[in-house]
Design a protein around this motif. Structure first.
Motif, short mmCIF file in Angstrom:
data_model
loop_
_atom_site.label_atom_id
_atom_site.label_comp_id
_atom_site.label_asym_id
_atom_site.label_seq_id
_atom_site.Cartn_x
_atom_site.Cartn_y
_atom_site.Cartn_z
N ILE A 196 0.83 -1.15 -0.05
CA ILE A 196 -0.14 -0.02 -0.07
C ILE A 196 0.61 1.10 0.10
O ILE A 196 0.22 2.38 -0.13
N GLY A 197 2.24 1.05 0.07
CA GLY A 197 2.99 2.35 0.22
C GLY A 197 3.09 2.95 1.38
O GLY A 197 3.21 4.20 1.24
N ALA A 198 2.83 2.40 2.45
CA ALA A 198 2.89 3.19 3.71
C ALA A 198 4.26 3.83 3.98
O ALA A 198 5.22 3.08 3.93
N ARG A 199 4.19 4.79 4.66
CA ARG A 199 5.62 5.65 4.82
C ARG A 199 6.01 5.29 6.33
O ARG A 199 7.15 5.16 6.65
N LEU A 200 4.98 4.82 7.06
CA LEU A 200 5.27 4.66 8.68
C LEU A 200 4.20 3.53 9.13
O LEU A 200 3.03 3.59 8.74
N LEU A 201 4.67 2.76 9.98
CA LEU A 201 3.86 1.84 10.76
C LEU A 201 3.84 1.95 12.03
O LEU A 201 4.87 2.01 12.73
N ILE A 202 2.67 2.33 12.63
CA ILE A 202 2.67 2.36 14.06
C ILE A 202 1.99 1.36 14.78
O ILE A 202 0.94 1.02 14.58
N ASP A 203 2.92 0.70 15.66
CA ASP A 203 2.30 -0.56 16.00
C ASP A 203 2.70 -0.98 17.66
O ASP A 203 3.98 -0.59 17.78
N ASP A 204 2.32 -1.51 18.45
CA ASP A 204 2.67 -1.73 19.70
C ASP A 204 3.54 -3.11 20.08
O ASP A 204 3.95 -3.39 20.75
N SER A 205 3.62 -3.80 18.66
CA SER A 205 4.13 -5.23 18.60
C SER A 205 5.77 -5.10 18.18
O SER A 205 6.02 -4.63 17.05
N VAL A 206 6.58 -5.48 19.12
CA VAL A 206 8.02 -5.55 18.83
C VAL A 206 8.41 -6.62 17.85
O VAL A 206 9.21 -6.61 16.86
N GLU A 207 7.38 -7.75 17.74
CA GLU A 207 7.24 -8.62 16.95
C GLU A 207 7.14 -8.18 15.27
O GLU A 207 7.58 -8.63 14.32
N ASN A 208 6.06 -7.44 15.32
CA ASN A 208 5.80 -6.83 13.88
C ASN A 208 6.76 -5.72 13.48
O ASN A 208 7.11 -5.52 12.38
N ALA A 209 7.43 -5.01 14.45
CA ALA A 209 8.57 -4.10 14.20
C ALA A 209 9.73 -5.05 13.59
O ALA A 209 10.26 -4.43 12.50
N MET A 210 10.11 -6.00 14.31
CA MET A 210 11.26 -6.82 13.60
C MET A 210 10.89 -7.51 12.46
O MET A 210 11.64 -7.64 11.66
N ALA A 211 9.78 -7.88 12.26
CA ALA A 211 9.33 -8.46 11.14
C ALA A 211 9.56 -7.73 9.84
O ALA A 211 9.88 -7.94 8.66
N CYS A 212 9.19 -6.14 10.04
CA CYS A 212 9.70 -5.17 9.01
C CYS A 212 11.16 -5.14 8.58
O CYS A 212 11.45 -5.14 7.40
N VAL A 213 11.89 -5.34 9.77
CA VAL A 213 13.32 -5.14 9.71
C VAL A 213 13.81 -6.52 8.94
O VAL A 213 14.64 -6.33 7.94
#
Length: 308
Positions: A196-213
């Motif tokens: 979707i071309g998102a510039r930023l994800l705002i999320d409380d999950s460190v798991e989702n953050a690491m998945a982006c990395v």
């Protein structure tokens, strides 16, 4: 944060009267049109889901005041006190899903003002949540009730058995959504944000953050998901969990029994900090923010610098 997804039952969906109870956006612009997009998680970023489930568990299972934010140590519930094994946990979650919890859950403090400020900056907002089809319509009604028409739509990642079909037939890419407001897919949040071309994800999950990395690593940098604002001073995003840990030996009581104490809690905090340090070693990809005021401040600063 999202609840562990229960085994869902087949449903016919909301009745026509339910569908008309709350105004639903039906005319979506294609996701590529318009201003820049920010992706926003729902549970514990917009809605106080874990606060609600703590109260429900304490009332239902006779643990008054015992389950609270201070002992919600992990993203996966079975790793926390009072939940039990993964199979018991999924059973409890099924019970919870059968209540009217979505109607009762309050918004996260500052969320309404925060998303309004982001819209005023010119960003388009899309909810990307791990919730599933079972609560899709009720979730969108809740969003409309508390946030009005600020959000373009909601994308639920735990729904269609065939994500490929969802993409190929245009359900996902063109926002041709179920009932005009929700998109169902099995794709990861990282993949969705890329698509979707998102510039930023705002999320409380460190798991989702690491998945982006990890998504950046796996694609050798060819595909870059957005940076992540890791939202909230929550215990569960101080420790990293893996889906492979859905095992009885990872249950909190079992770990206490084996180790004789809960020192593993601090070890897991140290491990999470190290993983985030490595993830940000070359470029800051995950930044912690405690609340919506810090979200607004970060986005405003990045926008002023021309980076967002």
């Amino acid at each position: 944060m999202s609840l562990p997804q229960p085994v869902t039952r087949s449903e016919d969906g909301p009745s026509e009267s339910d569908a008309n109870a709350v105004p639903i956006i039906t005319n979506f612009r294609l996701i590529g049109d318009g201003g820049p997009i920010l992706a926003v998680d729902m549970d514990d970023v917009l809605s106080q889901t874990n606060l609600t489930i703590c109260k429900w568990h304490n009332d239902t299972y006779g643990t008054p005041g015992e389950m609270n934010f201070s002992n919600f140590y992990y993203y996966y519930y079975w790793k926390n006190p009072f939940w039990g094994s993964p199979s018991v946990t999924h059973g409890k979650v099924r019970e919870f899903y059968q209540t009217n919890w979505i109607e009762q859950v309050p918004p996260v403090p500052g969320a309404k003002e925060g998303v309004a400020a982001l819209r005023q900056m010119g960003y388009r907002l899309v909810i990307v949540t791990a919730r599933n089809k079972e609560v899709e319509h009720a979730s969108w009604k809740w969003v409309n009730r508390h946030f009005g028409d600020v959000f373009e739509c909601i994308i639920c990642t735990g729904q269609f058995a065939s994500a490929q079909k969802a993409v190929l037939d245009g359900t996902y890419k063109g926002f041709v959504a179920n009932k005009g407001h929700a998109v169902a897919t099995k794709l990861s949040k990282a993949r969705i944000c890329v698509d979707i071309g998102a510039r930023l994800l705002i999320d409380d999950s460190v798991e989702n953050a690491m998945a982006c990395v990890q998504h950046v690593v796996e694609s050798s940098g060819a595909v870059t998901p957005p940076h992540v604002l890791l939202f909230g001073s929550y215990e569960w995003n101080k420790r990293l969990s893996r889906r492979s840990e859905e095992r009885d030996d990872m249950v909190y009581a079992r770990r206490m029994e084996v180790e004789g104490d809960n020192q593993f809690l601090e070890r897991d905090v140290i491990h999470c900090k190290e993983e985030l340090r490595k993830a940000n070693s070359n470029k800051i990809r995950v930044k912690r923010v405690r609340n919506w005021n810090e979200v607004i401040a970060h986005v405003g600063a990045e926008r002023a610098a021309g980076r967002l």
